[in-house]
Design a protein around this motif. Structure first.
Motif, PDB file in Angstrom:
ATOM      1  N   GLY A 318       0.615  -1.438   0.191  1.00  0.00           N
ATOM      2  CA  GLY A 318       0.189  -0.077   0.047  1.00  0.00           C
ATOM      3  C   GLY A 318       0.878   1.175   0.023  1.00  0.00           C
ATOM      4  O   GLY A 318       0.434   2.225   0.721  1.00  0.00           O
ATOM      5  N   VAL A 319       2.002   1.541  -0.748  1.00  0.00           N
ATOM      6  CA  VAL A 319       2.622   2.534  -0.882  1.00  0.00           C
ATOM      7  C   VAL A 319       2.164   3.671  -1.431  1.00  0.00           C
ATOM      8  O   VAL A 319       2.431   4.980  -1.088  1.00  0.00           O
ATOM      9  CB  VAL A 319       3.969   2.157  -1.486  1.00  0.00           C
ATOM     10  N   ARG A 320       1.088   2.881  -2.391  1.00  0.00           N
ATOM     11  CA  ARG A 320       0.046   4.084  -2.218  1.00  0.00           C
ATOM     12  C   ARG A 320      -1.336   2.663  -2.764  1.00  0.00           C
ATOM     13  O   ARG A 320      -1.077   2.266  -3.144  1.00  0.00           O
ATOM     14  CB  ARG A 320       0.499   4.487  -4.124  1.00  0.00           C
ATOM     15  N   GLU A 321      -2.579   3.411  -2.824  1.00  0.00           N
ATOM     16  CA  GLU A 321      -3.605   2.746  -2.913  1.00  0.00           C
ATOM     17  C   GLU A 321      -3.671   1.454  -4.109  1.00  0.00           C
ATOM     18  O   GLU A 321      -2.939   2.695  -5.853  1.00  0.00           O
ATOM     19  CB  GLU A 321      -4.780   3.257  -3.336  1.00  0.00           C
ATOM     20  N   HIS A 322      -3.935   0.927  -4.338  1.00  0.00           N
ATOM     21  CA  HIS A 322      -3.623  -0.378  -5.151  1.00  0.00           C
ATOM     22  C   HIS A 322      -2.487  -0.743  -5.913  1.00  0.00           C
ATOM     23  O   HIS A 322      -1.924  -0.996  -7.051  1.00  0.00           O
ATOM     24  CB  HIS A 322      -4.487  -0.253  -6.504  1.00  0.00           C
ATOM     25  N   ALA A 323      -0.955  -0.147  -4.909  1.00  0.00           N
ATOM     26  CA  ALA A 323       0.065  -0.342  -5.573  1.00  0.00           C
ATOM     27  C   ALA A 323       0.724  -0.759  -4.342  1.00  0.00           C
ATOM     28  O   ALA A 323       0.848  -0.085  -3.122  1.00  0.00           O
ATOM     29  CB  ALA A 323       0.754   0.965  -6.523  1.00  0.00           C
ATOM     30  N   ASP A 324       1.671  -1.882  -4.988  1.00  0.00           N
ATOM     31  CA  ASP A 324       2.612  -2.911  -3.552  1.00  0.00           C
ATOM     32  C   ASP A 324       4.303  -2.813  -3.609  1.00  0.00           C
ATOM     33  O   ASP A 324       4.395  -2.969  -5.251  1.00  0.00           O
ATOM     34  CB  ASP A 324       2.218  -3.925  -3.246  1.00  0.00           C
ATOM     35  N   GLU A 325       5.047  -1.986  -3.384  1.00  0.00           N
ATOM     36  CA  GLU A 325       5.895  -2.178  -3.985  1.00  0.00           C
ATOM     37  C   GLU A 325       7.524  -3.032  -2.922  1.00  0.00           C
ATOM     38  O   GLU A 325       7.638  -3.455  -1.756  1.00  0.00           O
ATOM     39  CB  GLU A 325       7.063  -0.934  -2.718  1.00  0.00           C
ATOM     40  N   TYR A 326       7.538  -3.542  -3.782  1.00  0.00           N
ATOM     41  CA  TYR A 326       9.269  -4.771  -3.548  1.00  0.00           C
ATOM     42  C   TYR A 326      10.491  -4.931  -3.942  1.00  0.00           C
ATOM     43  O   TYR A 326      10.955  -3.899  -4.760  1.00  0.00           O
ATOM     44  CB  TYR A 326       9.012  -6.222  -5.106  1.00  0.00           C
ATOM     45  N   VAL A 327      11.021  -4.652  -3.172  1.00  0.00           N
ATOM     46  CA  VAL A 327      12.574  -3.988  -3.361  1.00  0.00           C
ATOM     47  C   VAL A 327      13.084  -5.883  -2.851  1.00  0.00           C
ATOM     48  O   VAL A 327      13.214  -6.232  -2.212  1.00  0.00           O
ATOM     49  CB  VAL A 327      12.936  -3.344  -1.597  1.00  0.00           C
ATOM     50  N   PHE A 328      14.395  -5.460  -3.916  1.00  0.00           N
ATOM     51  CA  PHE A 328      15.336  -6.417  -4.136  1.00  0.00           C
ATOM     52  C   PHE A 328      16.973  -6.136  -3.517  1.00  0.00           C
ATOM     53  O   PHE A 328      16.728  -5.235  -2.730  1.00  0.00           O
ATOM     54  CB  PHE A 328      15.564  -6.591  -5.272  1.00  0.00           C
ATOM     55  N   ALA A 329      17.344  -7.236  -3.153  1.00  0.00           N
ATOM     56  CA  ALA A 329      18.951  -7.342  -2.213  1.00  0.00           C
ATOM     57  C   ALA A 329      19.234  -6.077  -3.431  1.00  0.00           C
ATOM     58  O   ALA A 329      20.657  -5.606  -2.214  1.00  0.00           O
ATOM     59  CB  ALA A 329      19.510  -8.506  -2.619  1.00  0.00           C
ATOM     60  N   ASP A 330      19.731  -5.860  -3.732  1.00  0.00           N
ATOM     61  CA  ASP A 330      20.647  -4.651  -4.455  1.00  0.00           C
ATOM     62  C   ASP A 330      19.959  -3.198  -4.884  1.00  0.00           C
ATOM     63  O   ASP A 330      20.514  -2.249  -5.584  1.00  0.00           O
ATOM     64  CB  ASP A 330      21.183  -5.126  -6.041  1.00  0.00           C
ATOM     65  N   GLY A 331      19.029  -3.242  -3.903  1.00  0.00           N
ATOM     66  CA  GLY A 331      18.055  -1.836  -3.200  1.00  0.00           C
ATOM     67  C   GLY A 331      17.643  -1.706  -4.713  1.00  0.00           C
ATOM     68  O   GLY A 331      16.496  -0.370  -4.745  1.00  0.00           O
ATOM     69  N   ARG A 332      17.322  -2.235  -5.400  1.00  0.00           N
ATOM     70  CA  ARG A 332      16.005  -2.074  -6.644  1.00  0.00           C
ATOM     71  C   ARG A 332      15.158  -1.984  -6.335  1.00  0.00           C
ATOM     72  O   ARG A 332      14.978  -2.923  -5.471  1.00  0.00           O
ATOM     73  CB  ARG A 332      16.220  -2.459  -8.035  1.00  0.00           C
ATOM     74  N   ARG A 333      13.720  -1.231  -6.715  1.00  0.00           N
ATOM     75  CA  ARG A 333      12.186  -1.608  -6.873  1.00  0.00           C
ATOM     76  C   ARG A 333      11.320  -1.001  -7.538  1.00  0.00           C
ATOM     77  O   ARG A 333      11.666  -0.929  -8.643  1.00  0.00           O
ATOM     78  CB  ARG A 333      11.762  -0.156  -5.840  1.00  0.00           C
ATOM     79  N   VAL A 334      10.220  -2.200  -7.537  1.00  0.00           N
ATOM     80  CA  VAL A 334       9.432  -2.509  -8.223  1.00  0.00           C
ATOM     81  C   VAL A 334       8.388  -2.719  -7.601  1.00  0.00           C
ATOM     82  O   VAL A 334       7.880  -2.790  -6.792  1.00  0.00           O
ATOM     83  CB  VAL A 334       9.469  -3.474  -9.459  1.00  0.00           C
ATOM     84  N   LEU A 335       6.970  -1.562  -8.634  1.00  0.00           N
ATOM     85  CA  LEU A 335       5.660  -1.356  -8.186  1.00  0.00           C
ATOM     86  C   LEU A 335       4.800  -2.368  -8.980  1.00  0.00           C
ATOM     87  O   LEU A 335       4.652  -2.523  -9.885  1.00  0.00           O
ATOM     88  CB  LEU A 335       5.460  -0.160  -8.010  1.00  0.00           C
ATOM     89  N   LEU A 336       4.347  -2.933  -8.085  1.00  0.00           N
ATOM     90  CA  LEU A 336       3.125  -3.857  -8.242  1.00  0.00           C
ATOM     91  C   LEU A 336       1.864  -3.890  -8.538  1.00  0.00           C
ATOM     92  O   LEU A 336       1.394  -3.414  -6.603  1.00  0.00           O
ATOM     93  CB  LEU A 336       2.673  -5.436  -7.710  1.00  0.00           C
TER      94      LEU A 336
END
Length: 420
Positions: A318-336
């Motif tokens: 819920g970083v935004r409504e209808h959006a979840d943030e996934y953080v990888f070990a190298d610091g990259r983030r993707v938004l689902l």
């Protein structure tokens, strides 16, 4: 007043739901004319219809038409996130539909509601994704007795039905409403294209101009999405497994490549294939920091969610409504977006009512055709009669105040003869 069977979030939302349904009806003149005809003719008198559909204002107007035709209607949701709770309440309290659906239901409730509507002992099924038909065949085959047939509205559902039929497992005639020209052209192409972009923008407030949007799948839905993303200034990359569709994308000026190559270049990824595991672990490993993942295929299988969870060292829900943030070990983030489910319904309101007007008019007319002709149909996938598609197109043109030419007698003779 005795209310029909129901399990919804809050009946107190009914008044707001009626306003939403009425607003949608303003853009649905074809379906309104069908409802008026049904009210006069009562072609579904004494029949029960079980539907698995997105519980939206547009769907409500379809069900109002069926009710006007004399049908008793039971409704379950075709997606756990797409139900408009005020619409569900209005359907029960104002329109006499038995509804078993609410936004955010868990998987067990979703499955239970499918069985509940089947236990109404329906004569006709209206499905969206084949979940209702699948449940009837695999979970409660005893409830198939008395079912005359059904209609399927989605590409994914028709694919599943054709597989069932090829394996000799489909016990009903099921009409492929999805495969009509009006449905593919307007619903899949224009509807999915616009509503998917709408969902992405609502969930992220991202700017598409100047960014790279990767569209996985170049069927009717993918074409519409690619057109609209390009119209907003995005660079569009298409991935495909079908050589003919890939060639079509190339000839329309899109960059076509593999998902492996596109993964490193894309800013926004949208899957619209009807298949599973289109975005996998190896693709996630190549994506930019901040990449956005969305799906507009029917099921939440197109993005490998297990791989996403496994790769992440941190998940920020819920970083935004209808959006979840996934953080990888190298610091990259993707938004689902929308948990990998249909983003156009999870984060937005689905197709515009004007688009669904034609799709649901075809659905309503086909339901009546099926009721009248089921005795002559064998189990399997059945095409919508061509005259139904043509009738809906003519009604829509009339609603738009558009006139077209008619064949002259000489032209009709010419087209029906092989002699020069």
């Amino acid at each position: 007043m005795t209310l029909p069977s129901h399990e919804v979030a809050d009946l107190g939302l009914a008044r707001a739901g009626v306003r939403r349904v009425d607003w949608a009806e303003r853009s649905m003149p074809v379906l309104r004319s069908v409802r008026e005809r049904f009210a006069a003719e009562r072609p579904l008198e004494g029949l029960r219809v079980a539907a698995c559909q997105h519980v939206t204002a547009e769907t409500a107007n379809l069900l109002r038409a069926l009710r006007a035709g004399g049908a008793e209607v039971w409704l379950a949701a075709s997606n756990p996130l797409s139900t408009q709770d005020d619409t569900a309440a209005a359907l029960v309290a104002e329109y006499g539909v038995s509804v078993h659906a609410w936004a955010g239901m868990d998987p067990a409730s979703y499955d239970r509601n499918l069985v509940t509507v089947l236990e109404s002992r329906p004569h006709l099924l209206i499905d969206d994704g084949c979940d209702l038909v699948n449940t009837a065949h695999l979970v409660r085959p005893d409830l198939l007795d008395g079912v005359l047939g059904g209609c399927e509205q989605t590409t994914t559902g028709v694919i599943r039905l054709r597989r069932m039929s090829a394996e000799g497992e489909l016990r009903l005639p099921m009409v492929a409403v999805n495969d009509t020209a009006t449905k593919r052209m307007f619903d899949n192409r224009y509807g999915t294209g616009q509503s998917t972009i709408d969902g992405i923008l609502r969930a992220t407030n991202a700017m598409l101009a100047g960014r790279t949007v990767v569209v996985a799948g170049f069927g009717y839905c993918g074409r519409g999405l690619a057109e609209r993303a390009r119209g907003m200034g995005a660079r569009v990359v298409v991935t495909e497994v079908d050589p003919v569709k890939a060639l079509d994308a190339v000839m329309q000026g899109y960059t076509v490549t593999t998902m492996e190559e596109a993964a490193a270049a894309g800013d926004v990824f949208v899957t619209v294939t009807g298949n599973r595991d289109v975005i996998r672990a190896e693709h996630l490993g190549r994506m930019k920091d901040g990449a956005i993942l969305a799906n507009s295929g029917h099921f939440d299988l197109e993005i490998d969610l297990a791989a996403l969870e496994d790769r992440a060292v941190e998940v920020n829900r819920g970083v935004r409504e209808h959006a979840d943030e996934y953080v990888f070990a190298d610091g990259r983030r993707v938004l689902l977006l929308s948990e990998g489910r249909l983003v156009n319904l999870g984060a937005a309101e689905g197709h515009p009512a004007a688009v669904m007007d034609m799709s649901f008019a075809v659905q309503a007319l086909t339901t009546v055709w099926l009721a009248r002709n089921s005795a002559d149909l064998a189990p399997g996938v059945v095409e919508v009669p061509a005259e139904t598609d043509t009738e809906v197109a003519r009604l829509e043109l009339a609603a738009l105040d558009v006139r077209i030419d008619a064949l002259t007698p000489g032209q009709e003779v010419y087209l029906s003869s092989w002699r020069l």
